[in-house]
Design a protein around this motif. Structure first.
Motif, mmCIF file in Angstrom:
data_model
loop_
_atom_site.group_PDB
_atom_site.id
_atom_site.type_symbol
_atom_site.label_atom_id
_atom_site.label_comp_id
_atom_site.label_asym_id
_atom_site.label_seq_id
_atom_site.Cartn_x
_atom_site.Cartn_y
_atom_site.Cartn_z
ATOM 1 N N LEU A 1 20.481 18.305 22.070
ATOM 2 C CA LEU A 1 19.874 16.891 21.376
ATOM 3 C C LEU A 1 21.065 15.740 21.360
ATOM 4 N N SER B 1 17.858 17.027 27.957
ATOM 5 C CA SER B 1 18.410 16.737 26.805
ATOM 6 C C SER B 1 17.373 15.697 26.042
ATOM 7 N N GLU B 2 17.257 16.246 24.831
ATOM 8 C CA GLU B 2 16.213 15.053 23.831
ATOM 9 C C GLU B 2 17.324 14.217 23.366
ATOM 10 N N SER B 3 16.772 13.201 22.711
ATOM 11 C CA SER B 3 17.396 12.288 22.048
ATOM 12 C C SER B 3 16.855 11.749 20.772
#
Ligand code: FAD
Length: 468
Positions: free
Chosen positions: A133, A2-4
């Motif tokens: 995200l 996952s990106e943040s």
């Protein structure tokens, strides 16, 4: 993986509540992320206000051509092409969607396409095609809107059963249509399909159509719709669909009658999009209909979490969702904004239109307020007659003690525009005498508001005095 990312405000839902909220927060100088799982503009722009009004504009043109001879013009019988009307509607929605996308860009709002949910009061997780995200934030605004409500009586997988969404995609005119529910949406669909030549039957559970409107408007609208050939059953329900065919159905009513139609459109209200978005997990309070409970600053019980628009229940209207969006954005940015729910104009785009704002006589009575009422009929107005649109009336409701305007109901040509003069009067605590003494241009439809204001004091010029 996952990106943040981080943003001061995250708005979930890009309908008229959410995108307006995002723009207001950005105007106040903060970083905003708007999360939308489908099309920008939400129900209003893609499945509601704009598509219905686009189709109503087509059927209005059709009716005008049919009435051409009244205006001294000879034309042949017009031929509606529903497929072309749907294409026009879709093009209008697309133009408006592009406009919103440009506004978001111009305001430096980051649009994230995906399904958003609350993971914590200060964290939103978005399921995107390209992966999860995580967005850390200080304020979340839930603006997830609503969907057409469904009843177990009907099998929505059958091609003959329509919701307001699928009803806006028909490209062939059905010979017969049953409309279940005679509220705003049901009445607007009845107007469209009746004009297209469909034999429309409306079935309403309550004792009158448009049950939230002033009783006088309901009565007159029923007569007008009946005259157009629309059959109306009140205090009636659909007991059972006795037969589904690929090309239609048979429905048994609570009075024992059996109706046949090619399509049955269910317009019985909305179910609110508040499930599966992390609200229960984070402890956000929900009401009995699943609505998110908020105060007059759109704050939920969880600090930093706000909610606006259809998902908070109450008044399910696009402009109100936008107003709530502005109020929530201001509060999320540390200002102190409150809603003024005295002034929420509501319009119904039947033929003739209906516009109402504030209290009607029955609602005033419920609240124990003594009122005076001034009425003026469009039949007495030069402009309305010149337009060939003389059905209906203006009704102004004022406080009997102070003369301050409390409400207004309009049924007639451009009622949806006219009602805003009264909306401003309510907002500014103006009196009927002040409206009546304001010079209104002639010949205009707005003279009807001035005449109704004068009628409150028995000084209406273009109507005979009522006998004492
Ligand atoms: P919506 O417009 O429903 O938008 C919510 C958005 O959130 C949607 O785009 C949805 O895809 C998105 N979303 C939902 N869940 C998530 C999630 N978890 N993650 C990301 N995105 C999500 N109102 C009027 O004022 N005038 C009219 O003339 C009028 N006509 C109407 C006609 C019809 C047929 C219908 C059905 C409605 C009409 N309305 C009208 C009502 C109006 O459309 C709604 O009140 C208004 O759209 C509500 O705005 P909203 O932003 O709260 O929700």
């Amino acid at each position: 993986m996952s990106e943040s990312m981080r943003a001061r405000v995250v708005v979930i839902g890009g309908g008229p509540g959410g995108y307006v909220c995002a723009i207001r927060a950005a105007q106040l100088g903060t970083g905003v992320v708007l999360v939308e799982k489908d099309l920008l503009g939400g129900t209003c722009l893609n499945r509601g206000c704009i598509p219905t009004k686009a189709l109503l504009a087509c059927t209005e043109a059709l009716e005008t051509i049919r009435e051409a001879e009244e205006f001294g013009i000879k034309v042949g019988e017009p031929e509606p092409d529903l497929g072309a009307m749907i294409q026009r509607k879709n093009a209008i929605s697309e133009t408006l969607r592009k406009g919103i996308a440009q506004l978001l860009k111009a305001n430096k709002i980051e649009l994230v396409q995906g399904f958003g949910r609350l993971a914590a009061p200060d964290k939103v997780v978005v399921e995107r095609e390209e992966g999860l995200l995580e967005i850390d934030t200080e304020a979340v605004v839930i603006a997830t809107g609503s969907e057409p409500a469904q009843l177990p009586t009907f099998d929505f997988n059958q091609p003959s059963i329509l919701t307001s969404t699928s009803g806006l995609e028909l490209t062939e005119i059905p010979p017969r249509m049953i409309i279940v529910g005679s509220g705003v949406v049901g009445s607007e669909f009845a107007t469209v399909f009746n004009a297209l030549g469909t034999k429309v039957t409306m079935v309403e559970l309550l004792d009158r159509i448009l049950p939230t409107e002033d009783a006088r408007i309901s009565q007159q609208m029923k007569r007008i719709l009946n005259k157009k050939g629309i059959e109306i059953y009140t205090e009636t329900t659909i007991e059972e669909i006795v037969e589904y065919r690929p090309d239609g159905l048979k429905a048994r009513l609570s009075n024992g009658e059996v109706l046949e139609a090619e399509k049955l459109l269910v317009s019985i209200g909305r179910s609110l999009n508040t499930k599966g978005i992390g609200l229960e997990e984070v402890g956000v309070e929900l009401g009995s209909r699943g609505e998110i409970v908020v105060d007059d600053r759109l704050r939920t019980n969880v600090p930093g979490v706000y909610a606006i628009g259809d998902c908070v229940g109450g008044i399910l209207l696009a402009h109100w969702a936008s107003f709530e969006g502005i109020c929530a954005a201001e509060n999320a940015m540390g200002m102190e904004s409150h809603l003024d729910s005295r002034v929420v104009p509501a319009c119904i785009f039947t033929d003739p239109e209906i516009g109402s704002v504030g209290l009607n006589p029955a609602k005033a009575e419920e609240q124990g307020i003594e009122v005076k009422v001034g009425r003026f009929m469009f039949g007495g107005l030069g402009k309305a007659l010149a337009m060939g649109k003389s059905q209906g009336f203006v009704q102004l409701v004022v406080d009997a003690r102070t003369d301050v305007v409390l409400g207004c109901q309009v049924m007639g040509p451009h009622a949806s525009d006219l009602v805003h003069e009264a909306a401003l009067a309510i907002k500014m605590n103006l009196t009927a005498a002040q409206i009546g003494s304001t010079c209104h241009a002639h010949p205009t439809l707005s003279e009807a508001i001035m005449e109704a204001a004068e009628a409150v004091h028995g000084r209406c010029i273009h109507a005979a005095p009522t006998r004492k």
